[in-house]
Write a protein that holds these residues in place. Structure first.
Motif, PDB file in Angstrom:
ATOM      1  N   THR A 182       0.841  -1.188   0.000  1.00  0.00           N
ATOM      2  CA  THR A 182       0.000   0.000   0.000  1.00  0.00           C
ATOM      3  C   THR A 182       0.880   1.244   0.000  1.00  0.00           C
ATOM      4  N   LYS A 183       0.473   2.199  -0.794  1.00  0.00           N
ATOM      5  CA  LYS A 183       1.223   3.446  -0.884  1.00  0.00           C
ATOM      6  C   LYS A 183       0.790   4.375   0.240  1.00  0.00           C
ATOM      7  N   GLN A 184       1.762   4.857   0.998  1.00  0.00           N
ATOM      8  CA  GLN A 184       1.465   5.729   2.119  1.00  0.00           C
ATOM      9  C   GLN A 184       1.911   7.154   1.796  1.00  0.00           C
ATOM     10  N   SER A 185       1.229   8.110   2.382  1.00  0.00           N
ATOM     11  CA  SER A 185       1.559   9.511   2.139  1.00  0.00           C
ATOM     12  C   SER A 185       2.889   9.859   2.791  1.00  0.00           C
ATOM     13  N   PRO A 186       3.570  10.895   2.272  1.00  0.00           N
ATOM     14  CA  PRO A 186       4.833  11.309   2.885  1.00  0.00           C
ATOM     15  C   PRO A 186       4.691  11.659   4.369  1.00  0.00           C
ATOM     16  N   SER A 187       3.572  12.273   4.755  1.00  0.00           N
ATOM     17  CA  SER A 187       3.406  12.631   6.167  1.00  0.00           C
ATOM     18  C   SER A 187       3.300  11.378   7.041  1.00  0.00           C
ATOM     19  N   THR A 188       2.604  10.371   6.551  1.00  0.00           N
ATOM     20  CA  THR A 188       2.506   9.106   7.283  1.00  0.00           C
ATOM     21  C   THR A 188       3.870   8.437   7.373  1.00  0.00           C
ATOM     22  N   LEU A 189       4.600   8.461   6.280  1.00  0.00           N
ATOM     23  CA  LEU A 189       5.931   7.848   6.265  1.00  0.00           C
ATOM     24  C   LEU A 189       6.870   8.575   7.219  1.00  0.00           C
ATOM     25  N   ARG A 190       6.800   9.908   7.244  1.00  0.00           N
ATOM     26  CA  ARG A 190       7.650  10.667   8.177  1.00  0.00           C
ATOM     27  C   ARG A 190       7.324  10.296   9.619  1.00  0.00           C
ATOM     28  N   ARG A 191       6.033  10.154   9.920  1.00  0.00           N
ATOM     29  CA  ARG A 191       5.610   9.770  11.272  1.00  0.00           C
ATOM     30  C   ARG A 191       6.144   8.383  11.625  1.00  0.00           C
ATOM     31  N   LEU A 192       6.032   7.446  10.682  1.00  0.00           N
ATOM     32  CA  LEU A 192       6.500   6.081  10.928  1.00  0.00           C
ATOM     33  C   LEU A 192       8.019   6.021  11.077  1.00  0.00           C
ATOM     34  N   VAL A 193       8.731   6.822  10.281  1.00  0.00           N
ATOM     35  CA  VAL A 193      10.192   6.887  10.400  1.00  0.00           C
ATOM     36  C   VAL A 193      10.557   7.423  11.787  1.00  0.00           C
ATOM     37  N   GLY A 194       9.855   8.453  12.226  1.00  0.00           N
ATOM     38  CA  GLY A 194      10.099   9.018  13.552  1.00  0.00           C
ATOM     39  C   GLY A 194       9.838   8.015  14.664  1.00  0.00           C
ATOM     40  N   GLN A 195       8.771   7.249  14.518  1.00  0.00           N
ATOM     41  CA  GLN A 195       8.453   6.224  15.521  1.00  0.00           C
ATOM     42  C   GLN A 195       9.541   5.158  15.553  1.00  0.00           C
ATOM     43  N   ALA A 196      10.020   4.759  14.379  1.00  0.00           N
ATOM     44  CA  ALA A 196      11.080   3.751  14.314  1.00  0.00           C
ATOM     45  C   ALA A 196      12.359   4.291  14.945  1.00  0.00           C
ATOM     46  N   GLU A 197      12.667   5.579  14.704  1.00  0.00           N
ATOM     47  CA  GLU A 197      13.864   6.176  15.299  1.00  0.00           C
ATOM     48  C   GLU A 197      13.763   6.195  16.827  1.00  0.00           C
ATOM     49  N   LYS A 198      12.592   6.551  17.336  1.00  0.00           N
ATOM     50  CA  LYS A 198      12.397   6.588  18.786  1.00  0.00           C
ATOM     51  C   LYS A 198      12.545   5.182  19.377  1.00  0.00           C
ATOM     52  N   LYS A 199      11.975   4.199  18.696  1.00  0.00           N
ATOM     53  CA  LYS A 199      12.068   2.820  19.176  1.00  0.00           C
ATOM     54  C   LYS A 199      13.529   2.349  19.165  1.00  0.00           C
ATOM     55  N   MET A 200      14.288   2.732  18.126  1.00  0.00           N
ATOM     56  CA  MET A 200      15.703   2.344  18.073  1.00  0.00           C
ATOM     57  C   MET A 200      16.474   2.973  19.225  1.00  0.00           C
ATOM     58  N   GLU A 201      16.163   4.236  19.551  1.00  0.00           N
ATOM     59  CA  GLU A 201      16.817   4.888  20.687  1.00  0.00           C
ATOM     60  C   GLU A 201      16.524   4.137  21.982  1.00  0.00           C
ATOM     61  N   GLN A 202      15.262   3.764  22.174  1.00  0.00           N
ATOM     62  CA  GLN A 202      14.867   3.039  23.385  1.00  0.00           C
ATOM     63  C   GLN A 202      15.558   1.682  23.456  1.00  0.00           C
ATOM     64  N   LEU A 203      15.597   0.983  22.333  1.00  0.00           N
ATOM     65  CA  LEU A 203      16.227  -0.335  22.302  1.00  0.00           C
ATOM     66  C   LEU A 203      17.736  -0.233  22.530  1.00  0.00           C
ATOM     67  N   ASN A 204      18.368   0.793  21.967  1.00  0.00           N
ATOM     68  CA  ASN A 204      19.803   0.978  22.193  1.00  0.00           C
ATOM     69  C   ASN A 204      20.086   1.270  23.659  1.00  0.00           C
ATOM     70  N   ALA A 205      19.234   2.062  24.293  1.00  0.00           N
ATOM     71  CA  ALA A 205      19.404   2.349  25.721  1.00  0.00           C
ATOM     72  C   ALA A 205      19.237   1.070  26.534  1.00  0.00           C
ATOM     73  N   ARG A 206      18.248   0.263  26.159  1.00  0.00           N
ATOM     74  CA  ARG A 206      18.022  -1.011  26.868  1.00  0.00           C
ATOM     75  C   ARG A 206      19.216  -1.954  26.666  1.00  0.00           C
ATOM     76  N   LYS A 207      19.730  -1.971  25.426  1.00  0.00           N
ATOM     77  CA  LYS A 207      20.888  -2.808  25.125  1.00  0.00           C
ATOM     78  C   LYS A 207      22.090  -2.370  25.953  1.00  0.00           C
ATOM     79  N   ASP A 208      22.296  -1.055  26.068  1.00  0.00           N
ATOM     80  CA  ASP A 208      23.411  -0.544  26.873  1.00  0.00           C
ATOM     81  C   ASP A 208      23.250  -0.945  28.336  1.00  0.00           C
ATOM     82  N   GLY A 209      22.023  -0.868  28.848  1.00  0.00           N
ATOM     83  CA  GLY A 209      21.761  -1.274  30.225  1.00  0.00           C
ATOM     84  C   GLY A 209      22.041  -2.743  30.444  1.00  0.00           C
TER      85      GLY A 209
END
Length: 76
Positions: free
Chosen positions: A1-28
């Motif tokens: 399914t083709k998603q709008s750029p605004s939706t994609l930007r939101r999803l990219v941001g969510q993925a970035e936040k999740k990666m930050e959280q996972l990296n912090a958990r990994k460091d812990g």
């Protein structure tokens, strides 16, 4: 399914936040691994948790890469 750029930007941001959280958990977990010493039960649990976090991080990074590429195409 083709998603709008605004939706994609939101999803990219969510993925970035999740990666930050996972990296912090990994460091812990890595710090816990260092401090577990000779406690084999603790080492086993931390090692299992660390493997799980690393797998989730790899999956999230793949998702981020895919979404970023899709966003780049959508934005021209």
């Amino acid at each position: 399914t083709k998603q709008s750029p605004s939706t994609l930007r939101r999803l990219v941001g969510q993925a970035e936040k999740k990666m930050e959280q996972l990296n912090a958990r990994k460091d812990g977990l890595t710090a816990q691994l260092s401090s577990a010493g000779a406690d084999h039960a603790a080492l086993a649990k931390v090692t299992t948790d660390l493997a799980s976090v690393q797998a989730e991080l790899a999956s999230t990074e793949d998702e981020w890469l895919s979404l970023s590429a899709e966003l780049e195409i959508a934005e021209g």
